[in-house]
Design a protein around this motif. Structure first.
Motif, PDB file in Angstrom:
ATOM      1  N   GLY A   1       0.789  -1.228   0.000  1.00 28.18           N
ATOM      2  CA  GLY A   1       0.000   0.000   0.000  1.00 28.18           C
ATOM      3  C   GLY A   1       0.816   1.270   0.000  1.00 28.18           C
ATOM      4  O   GLY A   1       0.362   2.306  -0.480  1.00 28.18           O
ATOM      5  N   GLU A   2       2.010   1.239   0.558  1.00 29.58           N
ATOM      6  CA  GLU A   2       2.879   2.415   0.636  1.00 29.58           C
ATOM      7  C   GLU A   2       4.258   1.879   0.982  1.00 29.58           C
ATOM      8  O   GLU A   2       4.393   0.701   1.344  1.00 29.58           O
ATOM      9  CB  GLU A   2       2.372   3.398   1.699  1.00 29.58           C
ATOM     10  CG  GLU A   2       1.835   2.656   2.878  1.00 29.58           C
ATOM     11  CD  GLU A   2       1.450   3.485   4.075  1.00 29.58           C
ATOM     12  OE1 GLU A   2       1.983   4.577   4.275  1.00 29.58           O
ATOM     13  OE2 GLU A   2       0.646   2.975   4.851  1.00 29.58           O
ATOM     14  N   PRO A   3       5.276   2.711   0.881  1.00 33.12           N
ATOM     15  CA  PRO A   3       6.613   2.206   1.193  1.00 33.12           C
ATOM     16  C   PRO A   3       6.708   1.757   2.658  1.00 33.12           C
ATOM     17  O   PRO A   3       6.194   2.424   3.549  1.00 33.12           O
ATOM     18  CB  PRO A   3       7.525   3.414   0.928  1.00 33.12           C
ATOM     19  CG  PRO A   3       6.737   4.299   0.006  1.00 33.12           C
ATOM     20  CD  PRO A   3       5.306   4.096   0.382  1.00 33.12           C
TER      21      PRO A   3
ATOM     22  N   ARG B   1      -5.661   5.607  -1.234  1.00 36.97           N
ATOM     23  CA  ARG B   1      -5.275   6.429  -2.373  1.00 36.97           C
ATOM     24  C   ARG B   1      -6.301   7.533  -2.577  1.00 36.97           C
ATOM     25  O   ARG B   1      -7.480   7.260  -2.723  1.00 36.97           O
ATOM     26  CB  ARG B   1      -5.223   5.486  -3.590  1.00 36.97           C
ATOM     27  CG  ARG B   1      -4.903   6.114  -4.867  1.00 36.97           C
ATOM     28  CD  ARG B   1      -4.586   4.985  -5.839  1.00 36.97           C
ATOM     29  NE  ARG B   1      -4.681   5.440  -7.192  1.00 36.97           N
ATOM     30  CZ  ARG B   1      -4.464   4.665  -8.248  1.00 36.97           C
ATOM     31  NH1 ARG B   1      -4.170   3.379  -8.085  1.00 36.97           N
ATOM     32  NH2 ARG B   1      -4.554   5.150  -9.452  1.00 36.97           N
TER      33      ARG B   1
ATOM     34  N   TRP C   1       2.257  -2.949  -6.022  1.00 40.10           N
ATOM     35  CA  TRP C   1       1.303  -3.092  -7.129  1.00 40.10           C
ATOM     36  C   TRP C   1       0.241  -2.025  -6.998  1.00 40.10           C
ATOM     37  O   TRP C   1       0.358  -1.139  -6.161  1.00 40.10           O
ATOM     38  CB  TRP C   1       0.714  -4.505  -7.184  1.00 40.10           C
ATOM     39  CG  TRP C   1      -0.002  -4.970  -5.942  1.00 40.10           C
ATOM     40  CD1 TRP C   1       0.552  -5.162  -4.708  1.00 40.10           C
ATOM     41  CD2 TRP C   1      -1.377  -5.316  -5.820  1.00 40.10           C
ATOM     42  NE1 TRP C   1      -0.411  -5.605  -3.835  1.00 40.10           N
ATOM     43  CE2 TRP C   1      -1.585  -5.714  -4.484  1.00 40.10           C
ATOM     44  CE3 TRP C   1      -2.459  -5.346  -6.710  1.00 40.10           C
ATOM     45  CZ2 TRP C   1      -2.838  -6.127  -4.019  1.00 40.10           C
ATOM     46  CZ3 TRP C   1      -3.691  -5.755  -6.257  1.00 40.10           C
ATOM     47  CH2 TRP C   1      -3.885  -6.136  -4.918  1.00 40.10           C
ATOM     48  N   GLN C   2      -0.806  -2.094  -7.815  1.00 36.73           N
ATOM     49  CA  GLN C   2      -1.826  -1.038  -7.871  1.00 36.73           C
ATOM     50  C   GLN C   2      -3.191  -1.614  -8.251  1.00 36.73           C
ATOM     51  O   GLN C   2      -3.264  -2.726  -8.784  1.00 36.73           O
ATOM     52  CB  GLN C   2      -1.456  -0.030  -8.962  1.00 36.73           C
ATOM     53  CG  GLN C   2      -0.048   0.480  -8.910  1.00 36.73           C
ATOM     54  CD  GLN C   2       0.226   1.431 -10.044  1.00 36.73           C
ATOM     55  OE1 GLN C   2       0.229   1.028 -11.209  1.00 36.73           O
ATOM     56  NE2 GLN C   2       0.441   2.695  -9.731  1.00 36.73           N
ATOM     57  N   THR C   3      -4.213  -0.805  -8.036  1.00 40.51           N
ATOM     58  CA  THR C   3      -5.555  -1.206  -8.473  1.00 40.51           C
ATOM     59  C   THR C   3      -5.516  -1.603  -9.950  1.00 40.51           C
ATOM     60  O   THR C   3      -6.129  -2.587 -10.361  1.00 40.51           O
ATOM     61  CB  THR C   3      -6.542  -0.026  -8.273  1.00 40.51           C
ATOM     62  OG1 THR C   3      -6.470   0.392  -6.909  1.00 40.51           O
ATOM     63  CG2 THR C   3      -7.965  -0.417  -8.607  1.00 40.51           C
TER      64      THR C   3
ATOM     65  N   LYS D   1      -1.190   9.267  -0.621  1.00 38.54           N
ATOM     66  CA  LYS D   1      -1.439   7.985   0.034  1.00 38.54           C
ATOM     67  C   LYS D   1      -1.518   8.222   1.526  1.00 38.54           C
ATOM     68  O   LYS D   1      -0.519   8.488   2.178  1.00 38.54           O
ATOM     69  CB  LYS D   1      -0.277   7.049  -0.283  1.00 38.54           C
ATOM     70  CG  LYS D   1      -0.418   6.383  -1.620  1.00 38.54           C
ATOM     71  CD  LYS D   1      -1.120   5.105  -1.349  1.00 38.54           C
ATOM     72  CE  LYS D   1      -1.652   4.360  -2.492  1.00 38.54           C
ATOM     73  NZ  LYS D   1      -2.126   3.051  -2.080  1.00 38.54           N
TER      74      LYS D   1
ATOM     75  N   ASP E   1       4.411   6.194 -10.056  1.00 42.44           N
ATOM     76  CA  ASP E   1       5.341   6.110  -8.920  1.00 42.44           C
ATOM     77  C   ASP E   1       6.767   6.399  -9.357  1.00 42.44           C
ATOM     78  O   ASP E   1       7.131   6.165 -10.514  1.00 42.44           O
ATOM     79  CB  ASP E   1       5.345   4.687  -8.334  1.00 42.44           C
ATOM     80  CG  ASP E   1       4.213   4.474  -7.350  1.00 42.44           C
ATOM     81  OD1 ASP E   1       3.137   5.034  -7.577  1.00 42.44           O
ATOM     82  OD2 ASP E   1       4.422   3.747  -6.366  1.00 42.44           O
TER      83      ASP E   1
ATOM     84  N   ASP F   1       7.449  -7.363   0.827  1.00 45.92           N
ATOM     85  CA  ASP F   1       6.994  -5.983   0.621  1.00 45.92           C
ATOM     86  C   ASP F   1       6.541  -5.910  -0.835  1.00 45.92           C
ATOM     87  O   ASP F   1       7.355  -5.837  -1.743  1.00 45.92           O
ATOM     88  CB  ASP F   1       8.141  -5.018   0.920  1.00 45.92           C
ATOM     89  CG  ASP F   1       7.755  -3.561   0.684  1.00 45.92           C
ATOM     90  OD1 ASP F   1       6.667  -3.305   0.124  1.00 45.92           O
ATOM     91  OD2 ASP F   1       8.540  -2.683   1.050  1.00 45.92           O
ATOM     92  N   THR F   2       5.233  -5.953  -1.036  1.00 45.64           N
ATOM     93  CA  THR F   2       4.695  -6.141  -2.391  1.00 45.64           C
ATOM     94  C   THR F   2       4.255  -4.810  -2.985  1.00 45.64           C
ATOM     95  O   THR F   2       3.455  -4.094  -2.385  1.00 45.64           O
ATOM     96  CB  THR F   2       3.481  -7.085  -2.343  1.00 45.64           C
ATOM     97  OG1 THR F   2       2.471  -6.487  -1.516  1.00 45.64           O
ATOM     98  CG2 THR F   2       3.854  -8.432  -1.763  1.00 45.64           C
TER      99      THR F   2
ATOM    100  N   ARG G   1       4.453   8.645  -5.045  1.00 47.48           N
ATOM    101  CA  ARG G   1       3.796   9.079  -6.279  1.00 47.48           C
ATOM    102  C   ARG G   1       4.459  10.341  -6.808  1.00 47.48           C
ATOM    103  O   ARG G   1       4.920  11.178  -6.034  1.00 47.48           O
ATOM    104  CB  ARG G   1       2.316   9.379  -6.002  1.00 47.48           C
ATOM    105  CG  ARG G   1       1.530   8.243  -5.404  1.00 47.48           C
ATOM    106  CD  ARG G   1       1.103   7.186  -6.359  1.00 47.48           C
ATOM    107  NE  ARG G   1       0.475   7.674  -7.565  1.00 47.48           N
ATOM    108  CZ  ARG G   1      -0.200   6.880  -8.421  1.00 47.48           C
ATOM    109  NH1 ARG G   1      -0.339   5.587  -8.180  1.00 47.48           N
ATOM    110  NH2 ARG G   1      -0.726   7.372  -9.499  1.00 47.48           N
TER     111      ARG G   1
HETATM  112  O1  PRX Z   1       2.204   4.476  -4.799  1.00 46.46           O
HETATM  113  C1  PRX Z   1       2.102   3.081  -4.868  1.00 46.46           C
HETATM  114  C2  PRX Z   1       1.536   2.561  -3.564  1.00 46.46           C
HETATM  115  O2  PRX Z   1       0.159   2.411  -3.775  1.00 46.46           O
HETATM  116  C3  PRX Z   1      -0.206   2.843  -5.094  1.00 46.46           C
HETATM  117  C4  PRX Z   1      -1.367   2.055  -5.591  1.00 46.46           C
HETATM  118  O3  PRX Z   1      -2.473   2.312  -4.781  1.00 46.46           O
HETATM  119  P1  PRX Z   1      -3.799   1.463  -4.916  1.00 46.46           P
HETATM  120  O4  PRX Z   1      -4.206   1.421  -6.336  1.00 46.46           O
HETATM  121  O5  PRX Z   1      -4.753   1.994  -3.930  1.00 46.46           O
HETATM  122  O6  PRX Z   1      -3.369   0.004  -4.508  1.00 46.46           O
HETATM  123  C5  PRX Z   1      -2.860  -0.232  -3.249  1.00 46.46           C
HETATM  124  C6  PRX Z   1      -2.710  -1.706  -3.022  1.00 46.46           C
HETATM  125  C7  PRX Z   1      -2.103  -2.470  -4.121  1.00 46.46           C
HETATM  126  C8  PRX Z   1       1.062   2.665  -5.873  1.00 46.46           C
HETATM  127  O7  PRX Z   1       1.043   3.452  -7.040  1.00 46.46           O
HETATM  128  N1  PRX Z   1       2.097   1.265  -3.181  1.00 46.46           N
HETATM  129  C9  PRX Z   1       1.483   0.070  -3.211  1.00 46.46           C
HETATM  130  N2  PRX Z   1       2.292  -0.883  -2.720  1.00 46.46           N
HETATM  131  C10 PRX Z   1       3.453  -0.291  -2.379  1.00 46.46           C
HETATM  132  C11 PRX Z   1       3.336   1.087  -2.691  1.00 46.46           C
HETATM  133  N3  PRX Z   1       4.357   1.943  -2.494  1.00 46.46           N
HETATM  134  C12 PRX Z   1       5.508   1.450  -1.990  1.00 46.46           C
HETATM  135  N4  PRX Z   1       5.685   0.154  -1.673  1.00 46.46           N
HETATM  136  C13 PRX Z   1       4.701  -0.752  -1.836  1.00 46.46           C
HETATM  137  N5  PRX Z   1       4.886  -2.015  -1.506  1.00 46.46           N
END
Ligand code: PRX
Length: 627
Positions: A385-387, A521, A411-413, A516, A495, A408-409, A510
């Motif tokens: 979700g975030e760093p 988001r 990804w995004q929507t 975030k 990102d 520490d995964t 971002r």
């Molecule tokens: O900025 C990145 C951050 O969450 C964003 C995507 O948000 P959302 O679509 O709501 O999905 C969240 C759950 C998958 C990304 O563009 N983000 C997600 N995972 C990480 C992350 N930032 C850093 N490290 C992560 N592991």
């Protein structure tokens, strides 16, 4: 300050590597990108199709259309439920639910299939068929999962709206999605407080002409006083005649599974469209390799199924892997700070997929909480979700025994599945999300798409299509194209990051106008649009301000209308206004009333200037700023 690239490695236990499904990441990765079709085809063979795919991928670099599993017919609900019941796992626990007030319920695969099939039957009776749209506004409860799976079973398209969203936020999603049916509950609970969902749903659905019925799932024992157009689930269950399980409807590679609204750089949230079959392959494979799901595991992901993490890694990915999933309503610090630790002890949780904000909160609440519980069942940790900052990384790693693989995964929507991540068998670097998942070509590039050197900051892009890629933005194909044209021909995530010498990614946040907050988001434009609907506010600017606990908090700057200067609105009133417009997650933490906002000569608000000032940093190039 030490650079993240120099942070220590954690090498996994050789026994973990030996038993891993991916004992040699480098080899698998090289093979997967040399022949992605072969890599994904092999994985697709583990899934059930009525008609197998004729072609793994049909990619059009002009329209950026990625059609996966072309020619196949299949159903994701059948793969997530029927397949396992068929294989003799009807009595295996699929879902362990724990409510905010301590309620517990267990759904075996058999029971989950039965309930899903009945729910699908009901939806069918209400006129929902393949391609029809259903909005789900439910708290994190088994029926939220069941409603999603029931839609999938029918080939219908679900759109889950997080139950913390306000009536206005739900309304704007209903207006865009135009569902036939809305599924809601009388209420949800959070920190012991009743959340009146039905009232919110009633306010939101006014004027939505497409809606033919609102199905209400009762949570409380008291009888429901229904309004016209509403049906209670128990009534429907007793009325509908069930003549055996409802057969899953096979769908093709282009048929949508869901639309999930997420924030972007414009005021209106965008509907990210995912299709059944490709999404199924991506979430199945990633859940399998990253969390190494085995039959003996109890898997706990702290998200709400209302977000993409819940879609992919509470509902679809784990169930496709026949996992036992713990679904928890509520927060990590209620009824006390031991909530998650006690759930881990009580249910012998082996995989704990959490978020940086949760981990930082737990860290703040103190070591004695995790120390007070038996956490010996844990074998894999995750974060999303975030760093995840190194301090929080080290803390969770230490309090869970100092040996567990921590995924520490990133990804995004839009990506639908995890794209950059360690695997249980790969070395870990605190603060890094590791390297791309096999088959995923992620990179860090400059504005023209050239890779930057190790240690340099650039933009995170994906070079080639992946199975669970989103297929369009609902009703707005141009917005989809934009993801691929900003850096020509590459998918740009929004990102920034840097890679170290061996290719590990360090995500930096971002670079667009998305913030975030505790992993949620939010678009600055969305918050600003909500603010300026207040009668006393003329202009507004929102920025994300770094925060130790939540990653970022929302700071807003507002310019009042002339008539309000003598009687400015109270800050609490402004907060309440945003709460009503968008929901609690968008409530500003800090509000400054200012006389004007920094703007470019063409009238665009310069948020970066506000942010720099806020943080005491140089304001950068101001040549485009109006006087
Ligand atoms: O900025 C990145 C951050 O969450 C964003 C995507 O948000 P959302 O679509 O709501 O999905 C969240 C759950 C998958 C990304 O563009 N983000 C997600 N995972 C990480 C992350 N930032 C850093 N490290 C992560 N592991």
């Amino acid at each position: 300050m030490s650079s993240p690239e120099k942070s220590a490695f954690f090498i996994p236990d050789p026994a973990i590597i030996r038993k891993s499904r991916v004992p040699d990441y480098d080899r698998l990765y090289a093979a997967s990108v040399a022949d992605p079709s072969a890599f994904w085809e092999n994985l697709s063979k583990e899934l059930l199709f009525h008609t197998p795919p004729k072609k793994i991928l049909d990619w059009s670099p002009r329209s950026f259309e990625g059609r996966w599993l072309v020619g196949a017919m299949g159903n994701i609900c059948e793969n997530a439920l029927d397949r396992h019941v068929h294989d003799g796992f009807a009595n295996k626990a699929a879902l362990i639910w724990v409510g905010d007030r301590g309620e517990e319920d267990i759904y075996t695969y058999g029971r989950l299939l039965d309930q899903t099939s009945r729910f699908a039957h009901i939806l069918k009776e209400l006129g929902v068929g393949k391609g029809d749209r259903v909005t789900i506004y439910l708290p994190p409860t088994p029926f939220q999962v069941i409603a999603m799976l029931a839609c999938a079973r029918l080939g219908a398209v679900h759109s889950v709206v997080f139950s913390g969203f306000s009536a206005m936020a739900l309304k704007s999603r209903l207006e865009d999605f135009e569902p036939k049916v809305l599924v809601t509950a009388d209420c949800g609970f959070r920190r012991g407080k009743r959340i009146p969902l039905l009232e919110t749903a009633r306010a939101a659905r006014r004027g939505i002409a497409s809606l033919t019925c609102t199905v209400v799932v009762p949570r409380e024992a008291s009888p429901l006083l229904l309004e016209p157009g509403e049906r209670s689930l128990p009534d429907l269950m007793s009325e509908v005649r069930f003549s055996g399980p409802l057969t899953p409807v096979p769908v093709s590679c282009d048929d949508p599974l869901f639309v999930l609204y997420t924030s972007g750089t414009t005021g209106k949230p965008k509907g990210v469209v995912h299709v059944q079959l490709g999404y199924m392959l991506g979430t199945y494979a990633t859940a399998r390799y990253i969390f190494d799901l085995q039959d003996s595991d109890v898997y706990f992901c702290v998200a709400d199924p209302g977000w993409i993490t819940g879609h992919s890694y509470i509902v679809y990915g784990p169930l496709l892997n026949r996992a036992t999933v713990l679904l928890c309503e509520g927060t990590p610090d209620y009824p006390d700070a031991g909530r998650h630790w006690s759930l881990i002890e009580r249910h012998r949780v082996s995989i704990y997929y959490s978020t940086p904000t949760t981990i930082r909160l737990q860290m703040r609440l103190g070591d004695s909480w995790p120390a007070g519980y038996d956490l010996s069942s844990l074998r894999i940790l995750g974060s999303v979700g975030e760093p995840l900052n190194p301090e929080a990384w080290h803390w969770i790693h230490r309090v869970t025994g100092g040996k567990l693989p921590l995924m520490d995964t990133w990804w995004q929507t839009e990506t639908g599945m995890i794209m950059i991540t360690p695997l249980p068998s790969t070395p870990l670097k605190p603060g890094s999300a590791g390297r791309p998942f096999p088959g995923v070509e992620a990179d860090v590039v400059d504005h023209s798409g050239h890779p930057v050197r190790p240690g340099e900051t650039g933009m995170v892009v994906i070079r080639t299509p992946w199975p669970s890629m989103f297929r369009t933005v609902y009703g707005d194909p141009e917005r989809y194209r934009k993801y691929w044209t900003e850096i020509p021909g590459l998918y740009f995530s929004g990102d920034s990051a840097r890679k170290d010498d061996d290719g590990s990614f360090f995500l930096l946040g971002r670079v667009d106008d998305v913030i975030k907050v505790a992993g949620h988001r939010l678009g600055t434009a969305e918050i600003e649009s909500a603010l300026i609907t207040h009668p006393k506010i003329a202009e507004a600017a929102a920025i994300g301000k770094p925060d130790e606990l939540r990653g970022e908090i929302i700071k807003v700057f507002i310019v009042l209308r002339p008539h309000a200067l003598s009687e400015p609105p109270h800050r609490d009133e402004i907060k309440q206004h945003v709460r009503l417009e968008l929901g609690g997650i968008a409530e500003p933490h800090e509000i400054d009333i200012v006389l004007s906002l920094p703007k470019t000569r063409s009238g665009k608000i310069m948020r970066r200037v506000l942010k720099a000032r806020e943080m005491g940093l140089p304001e950068g190039d101001l040549s485009t700023m109006e006087d």
